[in-house]
Design an enzyme around this catalytic site. Structure first.
Site, PDB file in Angstrom:
ATOM      1  N   LYS A 200       0.837  -1.202   0.000  1.00  0.00           N
ATOM      2  CA  LYS A 200       0.000   0.000   0.000  1.00  0.00           C
ATOM      3  C   LYS A 200       0.868   1.247   0.000  1.00  0.00           C
ATOM      4  CE  LYS A 200      -1.999   2.447   3.143  1.00  0.00           C
ATOM      5  NZ  LYS A 200      -1.747   3.758   2.486  1.00  0.00           N
ATOM      6  N   GLY A 253       7.013   4.577   8.432  1.00  0.00           N
ATOM      7  CA  GLY A 253       6.167   5.743   8.667  1.00  0.00           C
ATOM      8  C   GLY A 253       6.359   6.255  10.078  1.00  0.00           C
ATOM      9  N   SER A 254       5.309   6.852  10.606  1.00  0.00           N
ATOM     10  CA  SER A 254       5.426   7.503  11.910  1.00  0.00           C
ATOM     11  C   SER A 254       5.453   6.473  13.036  1.00  0.00           C
ATOM     12  CB  SER A 254       4.248   8.450  12.099  1.00  0.00           C
ATOM     13  OG  SER A 254       3.033   7.738  12.003  1.00  0.00           O
ATOM     14  N   THR A 255       6.066   6.848  14.132  1.00  0.00           N
ATOM     15  CA  THR A 255       6.152   5.972  15.295  1.00  0.00           C
ATOM     16  C   THR A 255       4.754   5.667  15.825  1.00  0.00           C
ATOM     17  OG1 THR A 255       8.387   6.667  15.828  1.00  0.00           O
ATOM     18  CG2 THR A 255       7.091   5.800  17.647  1.00  0.00           C
ATOM     19  N   LEU A 256       3.880   6.665  15.772  1.00  0.00           N
ATOM     20  CA  LEU A 256       2.501   6.484  16.225  1.00  0.00           C
ATOM     21  C   LEU A 256       1.816   5.340  15.472  1.00  0.00           C
ATOM     22  CD1 LEU A 256       0.593   8.115  18.176  1.00  0.00           C
ATOM     23  CD2 LEU A 256      -0.370   9.128  16.096  1.00  0.00           C
ATOM     24  N   VAL A 257       1.878   5.383  14.151  1.00  0.00           N
ATOM     25  CA  VAL A 257       1.235   4.328  13.349  1.00  0.00           C
ATOM     26  C   VAL A 257       1.999   3.013  13.521  1.00  0.00           C
ATOM     27  CG1 VAL A 257       0.581   3.586  11.023  1.00  0.00           C
ATOM     28  CG2 VAL A 257       0.200   5.947  11.725  1.00  0.00           C
ATOM     29  N   GLY A 258       3.310   3.079  13.688  1.00  0.00           N
ATOM     30  CA  GLY A 258       4.097   1.867  13.933  1.00  0.00           C
ATOM     31  C   GLY A 258       3.554   1.086  15.127  1.00  0.00           C
ATOM     32  N   GLU A 276      10.155   0.734  10.357  1.00  0.00           N
ATOM     33  CA  GLU A 276      11.178   1.776  10.197  1.00  0.00           C
ATOM     34  C   GLU A 276      10.470   3.090  10.483  1.00  0.00           C
ATOM     35  OE1 GLU A 276      12.978   4.618   9.159  1.00  0.00           O
ATOM     36  OE2 GLU A 276      13.207   3.996   7.056  1.00  0.00           O
ATOM     37  N   CYS A 310      13.385  10.422   7.344  1.00  0.00           N
ATOM     38  CA  CYS A 310      13.356   9.894   8.719  1.00  0.00           C
ATOM     39  C   CYS A 310      14.723  10.028   9.383  1.00  0.00           C
ATOM     40  CB  CYS A 310      12.881   8.452   8.729  1.00  0.00           C
ATOM     41  SG  CYS A 310      13.708   7.461   7.488  1.00  0.00           S
ATOM     42  N   GLU A 407       9.870  14.716  16.242  1.00  0.00           N
ATOM     43  CA  GLU A 407      10.238  14.740  14.830  1.00  0.00           C
ATOM     44  C   GLU A 407       9.365  15.763  14.091  1.00  0.00           C
ATOM     45  OE1 GLU A 407       9.317  11.245  12.410  1.00  0.00           O
ATOM     46  OE2 GLU A 407      11.327  11.395  11.575  1.00  0.00           O
TER      47      GLU A 407
HETATM   48  P1  ADP Z   1       2.342  10.495   8.190  1.00  0.00           P
HETATM   49  O1  ADP Z   1       1.485  10.708   9.407  1.00  0.00           O
HETATM   50  O2  ADP Z   1       3.625  11.189   8.253  1.00  0.00           O
HETATM   51  O3  ADP Z   1       1.602  10.666   6.894  1.00  0.00           O
HETATM   52  P2  ADP Z   1       1.928   7.724   8.532  1.00  0.00           P
HETATM   53  O4  ADP Z   1       2.726   6.885   9.448  1.00  0.00           O
HETATM   54  O5  ADP Z   1       0.550   8.102   8.925  1.00  0.00           O
HETATM   55  O6  ADP Z   1       2.779   8.978   8.211  1.00  0.00           O
HETATM   56  O7  ADP Z   1       1.823   7.041   7.099  1.00  0.00           O
HETATM   57  C1  ADP Z   1       2.694   6.072   6.593  1.00  0.00           C
HETATM   58  C2  ADP Z   1       1.897   4.988   5.923  1.00  0.00           C
HETATM   59  O8  ADP Z   1       1.104   4.329   6.904  1.00  0.00           O
HETATM   60  C3  ADP Z   1       0.909   5.446   4.858  1.00  0.00           C
HETATM   61  O9  ADP Z   1       0.900   4.506   3.796  1.00  0.00           O
HETATM   62  C4  ADP Z   1      -0.416   5.445   5.596  1.00  0.00           C
HETATM   63  O10 ADP Z   1      -1.515   5.266   4.754  1.00  0.00           O
HETATM   64  C5  ADP Z   1      -0.235   4.238   6.488  1.00  0.00           C
HETATM   65  N1  ADP Z   1      -1.108   4.225   7.672  1.00  0.00           N
HETATM   66  C6  ADP Z   1      -1.563   5.268   8.391  1.00  0.00           C
HETATM   67  N2  ADP Z   1      -2.352   4.860   9.402  1.00  0.00           N
HETATM   68  C7  ADP Z   1      -2.407   3.503   9.332  1.00  0.00           C
HETATM   69  C8  ADP Z   1      -3.053   2.472  10.103  1.00  0.00           C
HETATM   70  N3  ADP Z   1      -3.788   2.763  11.148  1.00  0.00           N
HETATM   71  N4  ADP Z   1      -2.861   1.187   9.734  1.00  0.00           N
HETATM   72  C9  ADP Z   1      -2.085   0.874   8.681  1.00  0.00           C
HETATM   73  N5  ADP Z   1      -1.458   1.783   7.916  1.00  0.00           N
HETATM   74  C10 ADP Z   1      -1.602   3.084   8.232  1.00  0.00           C
END
Ligand code: ADP
Ligand code: MG
Length: 504
Positions: A200, A253-258, A276, A310, A407
């Site tokens: 994705k 992506g972001s640590t939050l979503v990680g 990462e 990053c 960040e």
């Molecule tokens: P930013 O906030 O800087 O855009 P994200 O970490 O949100 O970075 O986005 C990185 C990737 O993670 C994107 O492909 C985004 O669609 C995906 N993403 C965001 N939220 C979720 C989630 N809850 N579950 C899975 N993938 C997600």
């Protein structure tokens, strides 16, 4: 997500001709790529894709949702278990990766132009991204037939060996800052090791990956091996992360979503997780350096790719004896960066990816001001059209300030003083992140001592943001789990089977 409008898919075709500001014309696919075909999503929804350098709509792209993830995962499962891919000799996987690299070479201008359009990055840097993709594909093409197990001599009446087997369907969720390079870093090791993929791309930047889908088909990858689903994180991304048949997930992506990805893996099938994530990397300058050279690297460290990196060197530390001189030289250098139209060959710093990011970065600069920071240079938007920000340096920032700890992901760095190695190690290691770092010095002893003591996955010495497909990259601490690139990355995409034969 915030700022990206969802629309009906009914008016969105599967392909559209695009003409880019530099004259490049090409056919842009707009559908979901499943089983080597472009399709409309089950819900027939689409979403808008904007140009960060103008703020204007480029096109709509079809949106994958959870039901489409099911279809793509089924395709990838069939390809893994029974399709021609499952019987292909490993060396042939290398041949396919090399063909994909050839096609990238033939399409460098188109690919780089798509990145400049969709992400807003400077075309000169976008070309570097494409070169990085090619290097990555060729590197992993070489590994495809060199992934071996071992024979273990345990006793005279047993024969024991291990195999490095692929894991199965890999979910790969990538960000918008290097849309194609992150695609390559993920695909390379997954494919070399014999897995199949449901990828994705970020909702902000889906165009490059969809164009590459046509190259994947042209290269001859069997249907279902690489599937690409444009869509939102909260929907398609979440469905991939929770899917019971996705055996491994790689996320950048972001640590939050990680954190949510890891939780999703735990809540579903305990799929293997590599992450990462973010960084707040220290870039350290000792007083024995050639100041102009060091300033080149601190400038490149933070402003490369508009600071949307990053590993960005977002915390600059300068030894006290040369601090004033470095600040003066860095201000001058930062102000000389050409900011603007990504399609202008002279541009170094293009647009930030979106309105949301633009506002977020400007908000951080305000937070810095409120925390007492001095804005040495920049500190505001650049121009009135598109999402540009002036290269910004903040001084007088304490170690606990938010702009020192969080960040920002934009062209904003802090600059601070240190006295000696102990002091700079304490400051440098003073965040929860640990992705990258750098030290600039002429002293080998200083370089090695600092490299040993920094808690970071990468330490650059007298350079910055210097990547190679052979060099593992990833984070200590909250910057991630696992390593991308190098032989290391193959570990994420293989599992070990032990065979123990009783000969007695
Ligand atoms: P930013 O906030 O800087 O855009 P994200 O970490 O949100 O970075 O986005 C990185 C990737 O993670 C994107 O492909 C985004 O669609 C995906 N993403 C965001 N939220 C979720 C989630 N809850 N579950 C899975 N993938 C997600
Ligand atoms: Mg975009």
């Amino acid at each position: 997500m915030a700022g990206i409008a969802q629309v009906s898919g009914a008016d969105t075709p599967l392909f559209t001709k695009l003409k880019l500001p530099n004259g490049v014309e090409y056919e842009q696919p707009l559908g979901l790529f499943i089983n080597n075909e472009f399709t409309v999503g089950k819900a027939n929804k689409a979403f808008e894709v904007h140009s960060p350098s103008t703020g204007k709509l480029i096109t709509n792209v079809h949106e994958a949702q959870a039901a489409d993830v099911d279809i793509a995962v089924d395709a990838a499962t069939r390809a893994f278990e029974e399709g021609p891919w499952s019987k292909l000799p490993p060396s042939e996987r290398g041949v396919l990766l090399n063909k994909l690299a050839d096609l990238f070479e033939q399409n460098v201008t188109t690919l780089a132009s798509i990145e400049a359009l969709d992400n807003g990055k400077a075309i000169q840097l976008a070309r570097g991204d494409i070169a990085g993709c090619i290097g990555c594909f060729r590197y992993y093409a070489g590994w495809a037939d060199k992934i071996h197990g071992k024979v273990m001599d345990v006793s005279s009446d047993t024969f024991c060996y291990t195999k490095q087997e692929p894991i199965g369907v890999c979910g790969q969720i990538i960000p918008w800052n290097f849309p194609l390079l992150m695609f390559a870093w993920k695909i390379g090791p997954a494919i070399a090791a014999g897995n199949t993929v449901v990828m994705k791309p970020a909702e902000q930047t889906p165009l490059g990956a969809l164009f590459v889908a046509t190259l994947i088909k042209e290269a001859g990858f069997p249907p279902g091996v690489i599937n690409i689903l444009p869509g939102f994180g909260r929907d398609a991304g979440d469905a991939i992360a929770h899917h019971m048949k996705v055996k491994k997930i790689a996320f950048t992506g972001s640590t939050l979503v990680g954190r949510t990805i890891m939780k999703a893996a735990a809540e579903s099938n305990l799929k293997k997780v590599t992450l990462e994530l973010g960084g707040k990397s220290p870039n350290i300058v000792f007083d024995d350096v050639d100041i102009d050279r060091a300033v080149e690297w601190i400038n490149f460290g933070i402003y490369y790719n508009s600071g949307e990196v990053c590993s960005a060197g977002s915390r600059v530390y300068v030894q006290e004896g040369i601090y004033d001189k470095v600040v003066a030289a860095f201000k001058k250098r930062a102000s000389a960066n050409v900011v603007g139209n990504p399609f202008d060959e002279n541009t170094f710093q293009g647009a930030q990816v979106s309105k949301v990011q633009h506002e977020r970065i400007l908000n951080y600069i305000d937070i810095g001001r409120k925390e007492g920071a001095t804005v040495e240079v920049g500190g505001e938007a650049h121009g009135t059209e598109g999402y540009f920000i002036k290269p910004t340096i903040l001084s007088n920032v304490g170690l606990n300030a938010r702009v020192m700890q969080e960040e920002i992901f934009g062209p904003v760095c802090t600059i601070a003083k240190f006295t000696d190695i102990d002091d700079v190690i304490k400051q440098g290691n003073g965040t929860n992140y640990g992705l990258a770092s750098a030290v600039h010095t002429k002293s080998l002893n200083t370089a090695i001592e600092v490299a040993n003591r920094l808690k970071a996955g990468t330490v650059w010495v007298n350079c910055y943001n210097s990547f190679h497909a052979a060099l593992p990259f990833g984070g200590y601490g909250e910057s991630g789990i696992g390593r991308e690139l190098g032989k290391e990355a193959l570990k994420n995409y293989t599992q070990v089977k032990t065979v123990n034969i009783n000969l007695a």
